[in-house]
Design a protein around this motif. Structure first.
Motif, PDB file in Angstrom:
ATOM      1  N   PHE A 236     -70.548 131.153 -23.920  1.00 28.79           N
ATOM      2  CA  PHE A 236     -70.656 131.284 -22.466  1.00 28.79           C
ATOM      3  C   PHE A 236     -71.194 130.002 -21.847  1.00 28.79           C
ATOM      4  CE2 PHE A 236     -70.739 135.520 -24.179  1.00 28.79           C
ATOM      5  CZ  PHE A 236     -69.955 136.251 -23.299  1.00 28.79           C
ATOM      6  N   ASP A 237     -70.656 129.662 -20.685  1.00 31.52           N
ATOM      7  CA  ASP A 237     -71.113 128.473 -19.972  1.00 31.52           C
ATOM      8  C   ASP A 237     -72.528 128.652 -19.436  1.00 31.52           C
ATOM      9  OD1 ASP A 237     -68.537 127.043 -20.120  1.00 31.52           O
ATOM     10  OD2 ASP A 237     -67.856 128.688 -18.838  1.00 31.52           O
ATOM     11  N   LEU A 255     -75.292 132.517 -28.269  1.00 30.34           N
ATOM     12  CA  LEU A 255     -74.174 132.841 -27.380  1.00 30.34           C
ATOM     13  C   LEU A 255     -73.831 131.699 -26.429  1.00 30.34           C
ATOM     14  CD1 LEU A 255     -75.211 136.511 -26.488  1.00 30.34           C
ATOM     15  CD2 LEU A 255     -73.782 135.718 -28.379  1.00 30.34           C
ATOM     16  N   LEU A 256     -74.609 130.636 -26.474  1.00 31.91           N
ATOM     17  CA  LEU A 256     -74.396 129.499 -25.579  1.00 31.91           C
ATOM     18  C   LEU A 256     -73.217 128.641 -26.045  1.00 31.91           C
ATOM     19  CD1 LEU A 256     -78.120 128.398 -25.194  1.00 31.91           C
ATOM     20  CD2 LEU A 256     -76.715 129.412 -23.388  1.00 31.91           C
ATOM     21  N   ALA A 257     -72.356 128.311 -25.118  1.00 29.94           N
ATOM     22  CA  ALA A 257     -71.273 127.371 -25.405  1.00 29.94           C
ATOM     23  C   ALA A 257     -71.828 125.949 -25.434  1.00 29.94           C
ATOM     24  CB  ALA A 257     -70.193 127.484 -24.337  1.00 29.94           C
ATOM     25  N   HIS A 258     -71.042 125.020 -25.930  1.00 27.01           N
ATOM     26  CA  HIS A 258     -71.419 123.615 -25.849  1.00 27.01           C
ATOM     27  C   HIS A 258     -71.433 123.191 -24.374  1.00 27.01           C
ATOM     28  CE1 HIS A 258     -71.163 122.216 -30.167  1.00 27.01           C
ATOM     29  NE2 HIS A 258     -70.850 123.500 -30.227  1.00 27.01           N
ATOM     30  N   GLY A 259     -72.493 122.463 -23.995  1.00 24.13           N
ATOM     31  CA  GLY A 259     -72.620 122.018 -22.609  1.00 24.13           C
ATOM     32  C   GLY A 259     -73.051 123.122 -21.657  1.00 24.13           C
ATOM     33  N   SER A 260     -73.805 124.103 -22.154  1.00 24.61           N
ATOM     34  CA  SER A 260     -74.112 125.297 -21.370  1.00 24.61           C
ATOM     35  C   SER A 260     -75.531 125.279 -20.817  1.00 24.61           C
ATOM     36  CB  SER A 260     -73.922 126.538 -22.245  1.00 24.61           C
ATOM     37  OG  SER A 260     -74.773 126.456 -23.381  1.00 24.61           O
ATOM     38  N   PRO A 277     -81.555 122.454 -34.083  1.00 28.70           N
ATOM     39  CA  PRO A 277     -80.286 121.741 -34.327  1.00 28.70           C
ATOM     40  C   PRO A 277     -79.092 122.394 -33.627  1.00 28.70           C
ATOM     41  CG  PRO A 277     -81.547 121.905 -36.356  1.00 28.70           C
ATOM     42  CD  PRO A 277     -82.254 122.762 -35.343  1.00 28.70           C
ATOM     43  N   GLU A 278     -79.040 123.735 -33.645  1.00 24.24           N
ATOM     44  CA  GLU A 278     -77.941 124.424 -32.960  1.00 24.24           C
ATOM     45  C   GLU A 278     -78.015 124.213 -31.456  1.00 24.24           C
ATOM     46  OE1 GLU A 278     -75.262 126.120 -34.062  1.00 24.24           O
ATOM     47  OE2 GLU A 278     -75.801 125.400 -36.056  1.00 24.24           O
ATOM     48  N   PHE A 279     -79.223 124.287 -30.908  1.00 31.40           N
ATOM     49  CA  PHE A 279     -79.412 124.083 -29.469  1.00 31.40           C
ATOM     50  C   PHE A 279     -79.066 122.642 -29.090  1.00 31.40           C
ATOM     51  CE2 PHE A 279     -82.157 122.989 -25.835  1.00 31.40           C
ATOM     52  CZ  PHE A 279     -81.779 123.968 -24.932  1.00 31.40           C
ATOM     53  N   HIS A 280     -79.517 121.700 -29.913  1.00 34.46           N
ATOM     54  CA  HIS A 280     -79.332 120.285 -29.607  1.00 34.46           C
ATOM     55  C   HIS A 280     -77.862 119.884 -29.632  1.00 34.46           C
ATOM     56  CE1 HIS A 280     -80.647 116.090 -29.343  1.00 34.46           C
ATOM     57  NE2 HIS A 280     -79.654 115.820 -30.181  1.00 34.46           N
ATOM     58  N   ALA A 284     -77.451 121.930 -24.678  1.00 35.07           N
ATOM     59  CA  ALA A 284     -77.701 123.014 -23.736  1.00 35.07           C
ATOM     60  C   ALA A 284     -78.959 122.726 -22.917  1.00 35.07           C
ATOM     61  CB  ALA A 284     -77.858 124.333 -24.493  1.00 35.07           C
ATOM     62  N   GLN A 285     -79.098 123.461 -21.833  1.00 31.21           N
ATOM     63  CA  GLN A 285     -80.289 123.363 -20.983  1.00 31.21           C
ATOM     64  C   GLN A 285     -80.977 124.720 -20.946  1.00 31.21           C
ATOM     65  OE1 GLN A 285     -79.614 121.477 -17.042  1.00 31.21           O
ATOM     66  NE2 GLN A 285     -77.508 121.222 -17.733  1.00 31.21           N
TER      67      GLN A 285
END
Length: 345
Positions: A236-237, A255-260, A277-280, A284-285
């Motif tokens: 998801f964006d 559930l976060l998309a890349h650039g989300s 690492p997954e968040f980075h 994401a913000q």
């Protein structure tokens, strides 16, 4: 006001007030009716009070910023009790319950919603489940074109409107709102108004059915479903959390998309952990969204006037104040099917 909410007692006017005495104990108590205000403050006779998840958290002993006993109530509509400055007696107003200092760094940057010394009615100081309250003039907004009940629902909708504004662009974006309670529904409604493709996730089938039948949301997901299956594989964006659950917040990160963006609307006492690492790699913000500002209140009122928000669908029950003490525990137990209960005075 009526004889049910205010009475004369030995020459002093008294009023019924809804008080959480301690966790698990809600009572109607008698308090003095305010008759004087500090400079720049206005007396408002309360018309209606929405009961919020915050109020239930106070009742359950889960609120992190509270001392007992406390008069609750911060979703408020009222009428000006006495002419004062720009205000005429009898004008219907929405009350912004976030009292800011006006002097701290956040206030000077135009963010009074996260003032360093903020006092929220019904949390840090006595709230509005009573016949009359004194409020700073700047915290009042004219509710032209709204009913008393609609005006009492503006504040909780403003929470969602603020979260959506904090998220940024949204047109054509895939959005997930976790938690289909009142704040989640409000967030979903304003995300849809902004052109998002909105999905809802909740533990409760009953809440999801309501989201579909009352508000026309079709992209519904139960906790435990493989939500990233099929066309949703890339996530998801924007994800909004409106659950008040640390576990649910942590479950939202995958559930976060890349650039989300991940917008945290709810507040919890717990620490939140996630896989860096997954968040980075998603860049994401994480965005905190606290309370709302005058802009958000005006956004909500205009949406109601334009018929973009169905307030009849949002208002599950109205309850006279003299009946609320007997029903408060029942309301707290019935949040699967209850969207918004409003106490009337």
């Amino acid at each position: 006001m009526t004889l049910e909410t205010a009475t004369v007692d030995a020459g002093t006017v008294k009023m019924a007030s809804g008080v959480v005495v301690e966790p698990g104990v809600f009572q109607l108590q008698t308090r003095d009716l305010p008759v004087e205000t500090p400079d720049g403050w206005v007396l408002v006779d309360i018309c209606a009070v929405g009961i919020c998840g915050t109020d239930y958290h106070i009742f359950e002993g889960k609120h992190p910023y509270l001392e007992y006993p406390r008069v609750i109530g911060h979703e408020l509509s009222g009428r000006i009790a006495e002419a004062s400055g720009e205000w005429k007696a009898g004008e219907l107003v929405v009350i912004n319950p976030y009292l800011s200092c006006g002097e701290c760094r956040a206030c000077k940057k135009g963010k009074p919603n996260c003032c360093e010394r903020i006092e929220v009615l019904g949390v840090h100081r006595e709230g509005g489940m009573c016949a009359r309250i004194a409020v700073p003039s700047g915290n009042l907004y004219r509710a032209n074109g709204l009913s008393e009940l609609q005006a009492a629902m503006v504040e909780f909708l403003a929470i969602g409107a603020h979260a959506v504004r904090r998220a940024g662009a949204l047109e054509g974006e895939r959005v997930l709102v976790t938690g289909a309670g009142p704040i989640g529904i409000g967030t979903a409604l304003f995300a849809r108004i902004r052109g998002a493709d909105v999905h809802l996730l909740d533990l409760s089938e009953a809440r999801l059915r309501q989201a579909s039948s009352k508000f026309g949301f079709d992209n519904l997901h139960l906790v435990g479903d493989d939500i990233l299956a099929g066309s949703l594989t890339d996530g998801f964006d924007v994800v909004f959390d409106a659950t008040g659950s640390a576990r649910a917040i942590e479950a939202g990160f995958p559930l976060l998309a890349h650039g989300s963006r991940y917008v945290l609307v709810s507040v919890v006492k717990d620490q939140i952990r996630f896989d860096d690492p997954e968040f980075h790699k998603r860049e994401a913000q994480i965005i905190g969204s606290r309370n709302a500002t005058a802009e958000d209140f005006e956004t909500v009122m205009q949406a109601i006037r334009e018929g973009l928000i169905d307030t009849d669908a949002l208002c599950s029950r109205t309850i006279p104040i003299h009946e609320i003490a007997d029903q408060f525990q029942l309301l707290a137990n019935d949040r699967d099917t209850l969207i918004k209960a409003v106490v009337t005075l």
